[in-house]
Design an enzyme around this catalytic site. Structure first.
Site, PDB file in Angstrom:
ATOM      1  N   GLU A 294     -10.695  -1.830 -12.313  1.00 27.88           N
ATOM      2  CA  GLU A 294     -10.190  -0.589 -12.183  1.00 27.88           C
ATOM      3  C   GLU A 294      -9.611   0.132 -13.436  1.00 27.88           C
ATOM      4  O   GLU A 294      -8.813  -0.728 -13.967  1.00 27.88           O
ATOM      5  CB  GLU A 294      -9.039  -0.565 -11.267  1.00 27.88           C
TER       6      GLU A 294
ATOM      7  N   MET B  53      -4.134  -6.658  -8.963  1.00 24.54           N
ATOM      8  CA  MET B  53      -5.382  -5.841  -8.702  1.00 24.54           C
ATOM      9  C   MET B  53      -5.868  -6.126  -7.423  1.00 24.54           C
ATOM     10  O   MET B  53      -6.095  -7.411  -7.108  1.00 24.54           O
ATOM     11  CB  MET B  53      -6.273  -6.069  -9.811  1.00 24.54           C
TER      12      MET B  53
ATOM     13  N   ASN C  81      -8.678  -6.461  -5.812  1.00 22.51           N
ATOM     14  CA  ASN C  81     -10.083  -6.629  -5.494  1.00 22.51           C
ATOM     15  C   ASN C  81     -10.174  -7.353  -4.091  1.00 22.51           C
ATOM     16  O   ASN C  81      -9.479  -8.281  -3.944  1.00 22.51           O
ATOM     17  CB  ASN C  81     -10.431  -7.954  -6.468  1.00 22.51           C
TER      18      ASN C  81
ATOM     19  N   HIS D  26       1.977  -4.871  -1.394  1.00 23.61           N
ATOM     20  CA  HIS D  26       1.234  -3.932  -2.061  1.00 23.61           C
ATOM     21  C   HIS D  26      -0.301  -4.251  -1.733  1.00 23.61           C
ATOM     22  O   HIS D  26      -1.111  -3.385  -1.541  1.00 23.61           O
ATOM     23  CB  HIS D  26       1.855  -3.450  -3.355  1.00 23.61           C
ATOM     24  N   GLU D  27      -0.700  -5.155  -2.520  1.00 21.40           N
ATOM     25  CA  GLU D  27      -2.064  -5.493  -2.780  1.00 21.40           C
ATOM     26  C   GLU D  27      -2.824  -5.873  -1.327  1.00 21.40           C
ATOM     27  O   GLU D  27      -3.855  -5.129  -1.025  1.00 21.40           O
ATOM     28  CB  GLU D  27      -2.193  -6.665  -3.461  1.00 21.40           C
TER      29      GLU D  27
ATOM     30  N   HIS E 238      -3.722  -2.777   0.310  1.00 20.56           N
ATOM     31  CA  HIS E 238      -4.810  -2.300  -0.257  1.00 20.56           C
ATOM     32  C   HIS E 238      -6.048  -2.429   0.460  1.00 20.56           C
ATOM     33  O   HIS E 238      -7.193  -1.942   0.421  1.00 20.56           O
ATOM     34  CB  HIS E 238      -4.858  -2.288  -1.625  1.00 20.56           C
TER      35      HIS E 238
ATOM     36  N   GLU F  91      -2.595   4.479  -4.025  1.00 23.01           N
ATOM     37  CA  GLU F  91      -1.323   3.984  -4.358  1.00 23.01           C
ATOM     38  C   GLU F  91      -0.116   4.296  -3.942  1.00 23.01           C
ATOM     39  O   GLU F  91       0.863   3.379  -3.663  1.00 23.01           O
ATOM     40  CB  GLU F  91      -1.297   4.075  -5.905  1.00 23.01           C
TER      41      GLU F  91
HETATM   42 ZN   LIG Z   1      -1.950  -0.307  -6.013  1.00 28.49          ZN
END
Ligand SMILES: [Zn+2]
Length: 849
Positions: free
Chosen positions: A134, A271, A273, A305-306, A309, A328
């Site tokens: 990203e 990140m 993924n 947080h991840e 996502h 985000e």
């Molecule tokens: Zn994020």
């Protein structure tokens, strides 16, 4: 639109499924790859255009459905990071397979497919390779349609040395040793349909925790050998948050497994993924017995947080990078929700006020931007990862959630995810879903927050039987522009009237509005609960009433708001510094860690601005303010105290020993650190960072050597960064020089060096040396550091509060623009401008007293 065109791929051809086979060579830091991409041609073409950067393409061709193969001529466009495959004949619409073989370098810039190293337990250097795609770096690892809307299925195969572990987004479905090379071929299952920036491959020696089933998916935490012992905390919050989100979203986790992987070199925090989330080590690996509460909270935050996502971002993805905020902001909002549910005693939404205040600081500048902002070039996408996208975005979502009610908001989110699963969406799709589900208007309200930069200052004054509210844009530097800007402001009001306490929610949509309360008002709290993304300014009588009842009438979050808003209005010249200091001097009874954090933060900032004599006087006043609560809390934990109290003790002592220059405190910190060295368990873990910063602040060469060696031999990632970043606080000139050298001599990982540099710039005794050093090593830094770190490092220039340094910084960055953070650079310079303007104003105010 012409520039945009040159960066965007045509949609005449779309990918459906990639078969990707990569053979990384960790000895030579290179990789070779082959891919077969099933595509659809939607209208006849002679050319196929896709993204590629820093790759060598050896051969490319296409296979038609009837099996006929056509070789392609390949041309590379380095400037626009694209490859064009040209064919001798037109390809009619239909299904094809593109075949490409290529090779590349495992780079040292922490993006694309990149290298990382670490010392094993014997002190030997070991190597691994990881990915960070990203926003637009998948194209550095394999030719692809590298835009979020080109979703496809990925089937990855990695060919690696036999002793290495290979990880990708999906489960391993086959593993064989290849007879000719002796290498191991690891075949992974098909992923869900997803965007290229979410693909990941990681190769190296890794240890994993035992898989823990969360629904249908095994969850593991992976780290380089020797660090698995630090993984337990992440397993706990990983499992909790994943289950929490499956319930909240009403959709099971979309992957077939989930690995949380700590990478020794990592440019950002983590990140998302799908199925293979990568982290910097400090954000995943932690020893709960040794780490402070804030260090634990950081791991809990980032893991949550991840995980959030996996649905919001991975299952449903923004169409283009202008919509990054939705990903985000939402993940940040969900991170709070999950951590708050996991450890309510941490009062996570209360500490979120600190993040909200950081966003309001930037958003009060003329150089701010709307949350949703046009993005064309790759470096503009990179520039979107800032406090406005994450923290302002999350703040306005929280505001909407509080306005609509938690259940109505959640149902809207569920509908949005169901409607767009495996696809892409835009901001407007979210409002459609929320309006359909909550049956309340959201769009008109949110448009004023998402598409307009800045936020309002809400004026409050008494009226006959109620109050009068006004709204006007808040700016640190007032030039009279943008005065017509108005917001739809949800106001949560609590007021004491002659006939009792009244609570009321109002939507302020006009420049001025009267609120009838049925009786004369004694006091009022506008922004009750602290969810608003606005500041409040009370007229004289109302402010005095609140000041008299600070600890009785206001919750901790509301006191935070009052102090923080007053500090901002002091910086904007609307309140005198004397009045601000008078307000904080009402706080000796204060026990809230966030209120103190804003007070201490303002103290640090004032010391950078004021002259020597004024600093001595300020330190004295801060000492008088900080001593009572330190005496009240003592230096050792009391039985049954909360973790927040332990944290507060550390914060207050650190401030007393640094900003307030309290000698006794400094001596005691030194003694206690000595005790800690011989008996680490005898000192509370939440107090240790305070001792470290005080010793650095007052430290000599022997202290420096000790900290440097502790940095080098640290047993946890948190300890490593604690001692490293403390080196920026030493004030002895020789030691400042040594730390400056560390930022470029290869001794400090490039993931940390820029932040060390930022710390030195913010050290008043070091700032001139640091600024000269930065200018003379600029090219070296650009070359060594990850791109995303440059604008973050440059935040340190806000410490250069002297008119000549300010002018020099302006000139330097005009000649050396930071292309991946142009907006952030403008903001740093404006923050410096604000500080210099305050310097003129406050020196006069303090002199005239
Ligand atoms: Zn994020």
């Amino acid at each position: 639109m012409s520039t945009q065109k040159s960066y965007r791929l045509p949609t005449t051809v779309t990918p459906e499924r990639y078969e990707l086979r990569l053979s990384p060579d960790l000895t030579h830091w290179t990789f070779a790859g082959e891919e077969k991409i099933a595509i659809q041609v939607h209208e006849p073409v002679r050319e196929i255009m896709l993204n590629a950067a820093e790759l060598e393409i050896h051969a490319a061709g296409i296979k038609r459905a009837d099996g006929k193969a056509l070789a392609a001529r390949v041309s590379l466009d380095d400037e626009n990071e694209r490859a064009t495959l040209s064919f001798p004949e037109t390809l009619p619409h239909g299904a094809y397979e593109v075949q490409i073989s290529f090779s590349g370098v495992l780079n040292d810039k922490l993006h694309g497919f990149y290298r990382s190293t670490y010392k094993d337990e014997k002190g030997q250097e070991q190597r691994l390779a990881s990915t960070q795609f990203e926003s637009t770096d998948a194209r550095r690892a394999f030719p692809c349609w590298d835009e979020p809307a080109f979703k496809a299925v990925y089937q990855v195969t990695l060919v690696v040395d036999e002793k290495l572990t290979a990880i990708s987004n999906a489960r391993v479905v086959g593993q064989t040793v290849l007879p000719e090379s002796g290498k191991k071929e690891v075949v992974f299952a098909d992923t869900i349909k997803m965007s290229s920036y979410l693909v990941a491959f990681i190769v190296g020696e890794f240890e994993a925790t035992d898989p823990l089933m969360v629904g249908q998916a095994p969850l593991r935490v992976c780290a380089v050998p020797g660090k698995k012992r630090l993984a337990g905390f992440a397993v706990d919050i990983g499992k909790f948050s994943l289950e929490h989100f499956s319930r909240y979203y009403g959709i099971p986790y979309p992957g077939d497994k989930l690995d949380l992987i700590a990478i020794p070199d990592f440019a950002s925090g983590a990140m998302e993924n799908l199925g293979a989330i990568t982290f910097r080590e400090t954000a995943l690996l932690v020893d709960p017995e040794k780490a402070t509460r804030t260090e634990l909270e950081r791991v809990a935050d980032v893991v949550s947080h991840e995980n959030a996502h996996m649905w919001f971002g991975d299952l449903v993805t923004m169409k283009w990078w202008n919509g990054l905020w939705l990903n985000e902001a939402f993940a940040t909002f969900m991170e709070m929700l999950a951590v708050d549910a996991w450890k309510p005693e941490w009062r996570r939404w209360d500490s979120f006020t600190i993040s909200r205040a950081a966003a309001m600081q930037v958003d009060g500048l003329k150089s701010t931007r709307p949350i949703e902002f046009p993005v064309e070039r790759p470096e503009e996408a990179a520039g979107m990862f800032d406090v406005l996208t994450y923290e302002k975005g999350a703040s306005v979502l929280r505001l909407l959630e509080q306005y609509l009610g938690g259940a109505a908001f959640r149902d809207g989110i569920r509908l949005y995810l169901q409607r767009h699963a495996y696809g892409n969406a835009e901001t407007t799709d979210l409002w459609d879903a929320i309006e359909a589900s909550a049956k309340q208007p959201a769009r008109a309200l949110m448009d004023t927050w998402i598409f307009q930069a800045g936020y309002p200052l809400i004026g409050v004054e008494k009226d006959a039987q109620g109050i009068r509210l006004t709204q006007q844009i808040f700016r640190y530097l007032q030039d009279g522009s943008d005065q017509q800007r108005q917001w739809h402001v949800p106001i949560f009001l609590r007021a004491g009237t002659k006939s009792g306490v009244v609570e009321k929610n109002i939507l302020l949509t006009e420049p001025e509005q009267r609120v009838e309360l049925g009786a004369e008002v004694d006091w009022a709290v506008v922004n009750a609960g602290g969810h608003g993304f606005y500041r409040v300014r009370y007229s004289g009588g109302l402010l005095e009433a609140l000041k008299r009842e600070l600890q009785n009438r206001l919750s901790a979050v509301e006191r935070f708001g009052l102090v923080n808003d007053t500090w901002a209005s002091t910086q904007a010249g609307l309140t005198s510094l004397t009045d601000y200091l008078g307000l904080i001097e009402l706080l000796p009874a204060e026990n809230d860690v966030n209120v103190w954090s804003t007070v201490i933060g303002s103290g640090h900032h004032l010391l950078r601005i004021l002259d020597e004599a004024q600093c001595v006087e300020l330190a004295r006043r801060l000492g008088a303010l900080l001593t009572p609560p330190v005496d009240r809390l003592g230096w050792a934990p009391r039985k049954g105290e909360s973790e927040l109290e332990s944290q507060l003790r550390g914060d207050l002592i650190a401030a007393l020993g640094t900003v307030a220059e309290d000698r006794k405190c400094q001596e005691r910190a030194r003694d206690l650190f000595f005790q800690y060295e011989t008996a680490p368990d005898s000192v509370d873990r939440n107090l240790v960072p305070a001792l470290v910063v005080i010793i650095a602040h007052t430290g000599n060469t022997a202290d420096y050597e000790k900290f440097y060696s502790r940095f080098k031999t640290a047993q946890t990632p948190q300890e490593e960064t604690r001692y490293l970043f403390a080196l920026a606080n030493f004030r002895v000139p020789d030691l400042i020089d040594r730390t400056l050298d560390l930022t470029v001599n290869g001794d400090v990982r490039t993931q940390n060096a820029p932040y060390l540099m930022r710390g030195i710039l913010l050290n008043k005794q070091a700032r001139e040396k640091a600024w000269a050093f930065l200018k003379s090593h600029w090219d070296e830094m650009l070359h060594q550091y990850p791109d995303n770190a440059i604008p973050r490092m440059c935040e340190g220039i806000i410490g250069l509060v002297k008119p000549d340094l300010e002018a020099d910084a302006g000139e330097f960055f005009a000649k050396h623009p930071v292309k991946q953070g142009a907006k952030q650079m403008e903001q740093h310079l404006e923050r410096l401008r604000v500080a210099v303007a305050c310097q003129f104003r406050w020196q006069d105010q303090l002199r005239s007293r």
